[in-house]
Design a protein around this motif. Structure first.
Motif, mmCIF file in Angstrom:
data_model
loop_
_atom_site.group_PDB
_atom_site.id
_atom_site.type_symbol
_atom_site.label_atom_id
_atom_site.label_comp_id
_atom_site.label_asym_id
_atom_site.label_seq_id
_atom_site.Cartn_x
_atom_site.Cartn_y
_atom_site.Cartn_z
ATOM 1 N N TRP A 157 34.398 31.370 32.976
ATOM 2 C CA TRP A 157 35.416 31.219 34.025
ATOM 3 C C TRP A 157 35.156 32.052 35.279
ATOM 4 C CZ3 TRP A 157 38.560 35.481 35.294
ATOM 5 C CH2 TRP A 157 38.517 36.560 34.403
ATOM 6 N N LEU A 158 34.294 33.061 35.195
ATOM 7 C CA LEU A 158 33.982 33.857 36.389
ATOM 8 C C LEU A 158 33.054 33.078 37.322
ATOM 9 C CD1 LEU A 158 33.294 37.447 34.942
ATOM 10 C CD2 LEU A 158 35.250 36.742 36.330
ATOM 11 N N HIS A 159 33.391 33.048 38.617
ATOM 12 C CA HIS A 159 32.490 32.456 39.601
ATOM 13 C C HIS A 159 31.332 33.411 39.872
ATOM 14 C CE1 HIS A 159 36.008 29.894 40.152
ATOM 15 N NE2 HIS A 159 35.211 29.028 40.776
ATOM 16 N N GLU A 160 30.262 32.889 40.440
ATOM 17 C CA GLU A 160 29.020 33.648 40.567
ATOM 18 C C GLU A 160 29.201 34.951 41.344
ATOM 19 O OE1 GLU A 160 25.094 34.380 39.567
ATOM 20 O OE2 GLU A 160 26.572 32.932 38.830
ATOM 21 N N ASN A 161 29.955 34.934 42.435
ATOM 22 C CA ASN A 161 30.136 36.138 43.243
ATOM 23 C C ASN A 161 30.842 37.233 42.444
ATOM 24 O OD1 ASN A 161 30.123 37.565 45.903
ATOM 25 N ND2 ASN A 161 32.337 37.494 45.560
ATOM 26 N N THR A 162 31.927 36.871 41.768
ATOM 27 C CA THR A 162 32.666 37.844 40.956
ATOM 28 C C THR A 162 31.809 38.331 39.796
ATOM 29 O OG1 THR A 162 34.701 36.638 41.477
ATOM 30 C CG2 THR A 162 34.818 38.263 39.717
ATOM 31 N N ARG A 163 31.089 37.404 39.169
ATOM 32 C CA ARG A 163 30.235 37.756 38.038
ATOM 33 C C ARG A 163 29.198 38.812 38.445
ATOM 34 N NH1 ARG A 163 29.182 34.079 34.240
ATOM 35 N NH2 ARG A 163 29.328 32.378 35.773
ATOM 36 N N PHE A 204 37.457 47.591 34.415
ATOM 37 C CA PHE A 204 37.751 46.177 34.656
ATOM 38 C C PHE A 204 39.161 45.816 34.171
ATOM 39 C CE2 PHE A 204 33.292 46.967 33.888
ATOM 40 C CZ PHE A 204 32.694 46.419 35.009
ATOM 41 N N ASP A 205 39.997 46.843 33.934
ATOM 42 C CA ASP A 205 41.373 46.556 33.536
ATOM 43 C C ASP A 205 42.191 46.189 34.775
ATOM 44 O OD1 ASP A 205 42.195 48.882 34.854
ATOM 45 O OD2 ASP A 205 42.340 50.073 33.026
ATOM 46 N N THR A 206 43.493 46.071 34.626
ATOM 47 C CA THR A 206 44.342 45.573 35.722
ATOM 48 C C THR A 206 44.286 46.451 36.965
ATOM 49 O OG1 THR A 206 46.186 46.689 34.618
ATOM 50 C CG2 THR A 206 45.934 44.325 34.218
ATOM 51 N N GLU A 207 44.002 47.737 36.810
ATOM 52 C CA GLU A 207 43.881 48.635 37.959
ATOM 53 C C GLU A 207 42.426 48.888 38.326
ATOM 54 O OE1 GLU A 207 46.391 49.636 39.854
ATOM 55 O OE2 GLU A 207 47.696 48.439 38.561
ATOM 56 N N GLY A 208 41.588 49.098 37.309
ATOM 57 C CA GLY A 208 40.181 49.404 37.552
ATOM 58 C C GLY A 208 39.439 48.295 38.273
ATOM 59 N N ARG A 209 39.852 47.046 38.080
ATOM 60 C CA ARG A 209 39.160 45.920 38.721
ATOM 61 C C ARG A 209 39.358 45.901 40.235
ATOM 62 N NH1 ARG A 209 41.440 40.949 39.972
ATOM 63 N NH2 ARG A 209 43.714 40.748 39.767
ATOM 64 N N LYS A 210 40.314 46.692 40.712
ATOM 65 C CA LYS A 210 40.578 46.739 42.151
ATOM 66 C C LYS A 210 39.668 47.731 42.879
ATOM 67 C CE LYS A 210 45.447 45.691 41.223
ATOM 68 N NZ LYS A 210 46.846 46.218 41.246
ATOM 69 N N LEU A 211 38.827 48.428 42.113
ATOM 70 C CA LEU A 211 37.883 49.388 42.683
ATOM 71 C C LEU A 211 36.463 48.869 42.507
ATOM 72 C CD1 LEU A 211 39.424 52.698 41.275
ATOM 73 C CD2 LEU A 211 39.904 51.602 43.459
ATOM 74 N N TRP A 219 37.107 40.300 43.912
ATOM 75 C CA TRP A 219 37.347 39.097 43.116
ATOM 76 C C TRP A 219 37.651 37.903 44.021
ATOM 77 C CZ3 TRP A 219 38.032 38.993 37.555
ATOM 78 C CH2 TRP A 219 37.749 40.226 36.946
ATOM 79 N N THR A 220 37.138 36.733 43.631
ATOM 80 C CA THR A 220 37.541 35.527 44.360
ATOM 81 C C THR A 220 39.003 35.238 44.033
ATOM 82 O OG1 THR A 220 36.968 34.012 42.553
ATOM 83 C CG2 THR A 220 35.202 34.577 44.119
ATOM 84 N N LEU A 221 39.672 34.477 44.878
ATOM 85 C CA LEU A 221 41.088 34.176 44.662
ATOM 86 C C LEU A 221 41.295 33.441 43.334
ATOM 87 C CD1 LEU A 221 42.177 33.064 48.255
ATOM 88 C CD2 LEU A 221 42.686 35.228 47.092
ATOM 89 N N TYR A 238 42.400 35.822 36.004
ATOM 90 C CA TYR A 238 42.506 37.130 35.339
ATOM 91 C C TYR A 238 43.975 37.455 35.067
ATOM 92 C CZ TYR A 238 41.876 42.141 34.429
ATOM 93 O OH TYR A 238 41.881 43.389 33.846
ATOM 94 N N ASP A 239 44.828 37.246 36.068
ATOM 95 C CA ASP A 239 46.260 37.519 35.900
ATOM 96 C C ASP A 239 46.870 36.629 34.816
ATOM 97 O OD1 ASP A 239 46.121 39.428 37.867
ATOM 98 O OD2 ASP A 239 46.842 38.111 39.471
ATOM 99 N N ARG A 240 46.403 35.375 34.749
ATOM 100 C CA ARG A 240 46.921 34.471 33.726
ATOM 101 C C ARG A 240 46.531 34.968 32.329
ATOM 102 N NH1 ARG A 240 45.815 30.647 30.365
ATOM 103 N NH2 ARG A 240 43.561 30.805 30.695
#
Length: 641
Positions: A407-413, A536-543, A553-555, A561-563
């Motif tokens: 499910w991850l797109h290439e840029n996010t991956r 890569f948790d809900t807060e760590g992924r923002k760094l 992250w792509t939109l 991820y939120d889902r």
């Protein structure tokens, strides 16, 4: 035969029998050693029983076979922990206690050492122990005398000097002298140096405007040191100090600080308040030998809130307040601030403390030196290399998980992979500290003397502790001088993208060089993966990979991820816990749950790559399936964490 002769003969007989028995046991042991030496051991027999004894003991004795693991897995695996554990608490605390006891034992021994770090903590420890036996009244009098000596070294105090002249006062000289003693509060700003960032901030709220309290504090130090003073003059000076503090407080209240606002770097601050030489003052907090280099590395990190009129208001700020306040009041105010700093240290007196206070104080003040004592003298260093290799295996499987994501797109991956690849690691004890004199170089700026009082020794230790923290922030020390490194556990620093495994954690019963590979992975693999997962948790992924705030992250991926995290929350909320019932709130624990899911997944992936045909089995569990063994061992460790 007399009663005496009878007893003597009886004693001789018992002694003879005892000697013979001991000789026979020794002979039998020797035969076993020779036999085992001549005959290679079966890797699935005796060695497995020896190397995995702690896990075998826990698996056998802690489980409750009467409980269905599908109904209550925790109780099935660990239900009889309290019945078979002599330690009152989890094993993490046990390991921390063991390290502390080893360090205490070392400190109590009268050992000579060529190490400056070891000698420093020994002097501080001995001084603390000697102070325990002092008269408390006498100790307080001595401290007040030393405080006065230090005040005189900071600058001339108008309240104490009847012939005081304004020409004796220099604002930056006095603040610089305060910094030399390790004070980080300078009346008009404060330097915060831990855990992550440093700011120049308003400190007016920390100073009382209660004139009676001000007068009492000042008069006490003068009286104790037999200094004559004029009560009327003191009260006038106290009122002036209180007015200055109130004016500073009014500046702060005129424009309250907003949540995350920032923007005034050191250059902007210096431009706004030219009367204060921020660079000169702050440099005196650093190690004198490298203060210029440290400043160059750190000056961009100093900041103050961007919307704070305390510094940045063009019409009325600290600069205008400094210009409109008499030098006498400024000098009295700074001396009072410094006096408060010194008084705050007197609460650490060892009199009336528990037996272990001095050892605990030393470990808190200089944890890296304490850690060095333990690692160099008592720790199996082979564990460090093996744990480091395991971290790399877990990292590889985490990256593989990202590569296989559907499910991850290439840029996010690719950004996720990059963050995992660049994640720094500290495995218990930095290898550079093994170089002779490496840690000692961070103890050279302060000389500890056996003739110093406890208060002077403590003050020197406090200054050195702060120097080491700035050395860490500027990159000279690879780990911070924090007591956490002497405690059992692991942690992840999101703002540094750094994983740390602490020494007591990578030790028996969780990890040991003698354990089979699969037992090592099942033992601490989930914890390693969990801590990595916090990146890569809900807060760590923002760094990002450097620890900076960056939404990479792509939109579409962010929404997915939120889902998925909402699914975790729903699953947790609907779980009917055997002990707590349906009374859980996943929204509060979602970050930990995300890290747990990542941790157990990558640990399981790593475990399944082990070649079990080359590994010894656990005695008594030779026929147990590897998957069941993994979850049981992992559960045992989680119980103790």
């Amino acid at each position: 035969m007399s009663e005496k002769d009878t007893k003597t003969k009886s004693h001789h007989t018992m002694k003879t029998v005892s000697i013979v028995l001991i000789w026979l046991l020794a002979f039998y042991a020797a035969l076993l050693i020779v036999k085992n030496h001549e005959k290679p051991q079966n890797p699935s027999a005796t060695p497995s029983r020896l190397v995995i004894e702690p896990v075998k003991h826990k698996r056998h004795n802690w489980r409750d076979v009467s409980v269905d693991p599908c109904q209550n897995f925790f109780k099935a695996v660990c239900g009889k922990y309290n019945e078979h554990s002599l330690f009152n608490g989890v094993s993490l605390s046990r390991n921390t206690k063991i390290v502390a006891n080893v360090i205490k034992e070392h400190l109590y021994k009268d050992l000579s050492s060529s190490s400056k770090s070891e000698n420093a903590i020994k002097i501080i420890f001995d001084k603390c122990e000697a102070t325990k036996r002092m008269n408390q009244t006498l100790l307080a009098l001595n401290e007040n005398g030393e405080i006065l000596k230090m005040i005189k070294q900071v600058g001339s105090w108008p309240m104490m000097t009847k012939t005081w002249n304004e020409s004796e006062f220099d604002l930056n000289d006095m603040m610089s002298n305060m910094a030399k003693f390790g004070s980080t509060t300078f009346g008009f700003f404060e330097v915060l140096f831990k855990p992550a960032l440093m700011f120049f901030v308003d400190v007016s709220s920390m100073i009382t405007t209660n004139t009676k309290k001000l007068e009492k504090d000042i008069v006490e130090i003068l009286r104790v040191n037999s200094i004559s003073f004029d009560v009327k003059s003191i009260r006038e000076d106290v009122r002036s100090i209180a007015k200055l503090v109130k004016d500073m407080r009014d500046l702060s209240l005129s424009a309250p600080i907003k949540g995350n606002a920032s923007g005034n770097g050191i250059d902007r601050m210096q431009e706004s308040v030219p009367s204060i030489d921020f660079e000169r003052i702050t440099k005196h907090l650093f190690n004198p030998k490298r203060k210029d280099v440290v400043w160059e590395k750190l000056k961009t990190k100093f900041d103050s809130p961007g919307d704070m009129s305390y510094f940045s208001n063009k019409n009325r700020n600290i600069e205008t307040l400094l210009k409109s306040t008499s030098k006498r009041t400024l000098a009295n105010y700074l001396i009072y601030v410094f006096m408060r700093h010194l008084n705050s240290l007197t609460v650490y007196k060892p009199i009336g403390r528990n037996q272990d206070y001095c050892a605990e104080f030393v470990m808190n003040q200089f944890p890296l030196a304490a850690l060095r004592v333990y690692v160099r003298n008592h720790y199996d260093k082979e564990n460090l290399e093996l744990a480091s290799e395991m971290v790399e295996e877990i990292r590889e499987n985490l990256i593989e998980t990202f590569m296989q994501s559907t499910w991850l797109h290439e840029n996010t991956r690719m950004r996720a992979i990059r963050k995992a690849e660049l994640m720094k690691k500290v495995i218990g004890y930095p290898p550079e500290f093994e170089v002779p004199g490496a840690l000692d170089s961070f103890f050279e700026s302060v000389t500890f003397s056996e003739t110093d009082s406890y208060f002077t020794t403590f003050k020197k230790a406090d200054k050195l502790y702060k120097e080491q923290y700035f050395d860490y922030h500027s990159g000279f020390l690879s780990i911070e001088p924090d007591i956490v490194f002497v405690k059992s556990g692991a942690h992840y620093r999101p703002w540094e993208n750094r994983l740390t495994l602490q020494i007591p954690f990578i030790d028996d019963p969780y990890f040991d060089s003698t354990y089979p590979k699969y037992a090592k992975i099942a033992g601490i693999g989930e914890v390693i993966g969990h801590e990595m997962g916090h990146g890569f948790d809900t807060e760590g992924r923002k760094l990002d990979e450097n620890g900076g705030k960056n939404d990479w992250w792509t939109l579409e991926d962010s929404a997915e991820y939120d889902r998925k995290t909402q699914c975790l929350i729903d699953q947790y909320n609907n779980y009917d816990d055997p002990d707590f019932g349906k009374n859980l709130n996943g929204s509060k624990t979602v970050a930990e749950m995300a890290a747990d899911l990542i941790g157990i997944s990558v640990s399981w992936k790593t475990y399944n790559k082990v070649d079990f045909s080359k590994e010894p089995s656990i005695f008594g569990f030779e026929d147990e399936k590897p998957d069941k063994l993994f979850f049981h061992i992992t559960a045992l460790v989680i119980l103790n964490v």
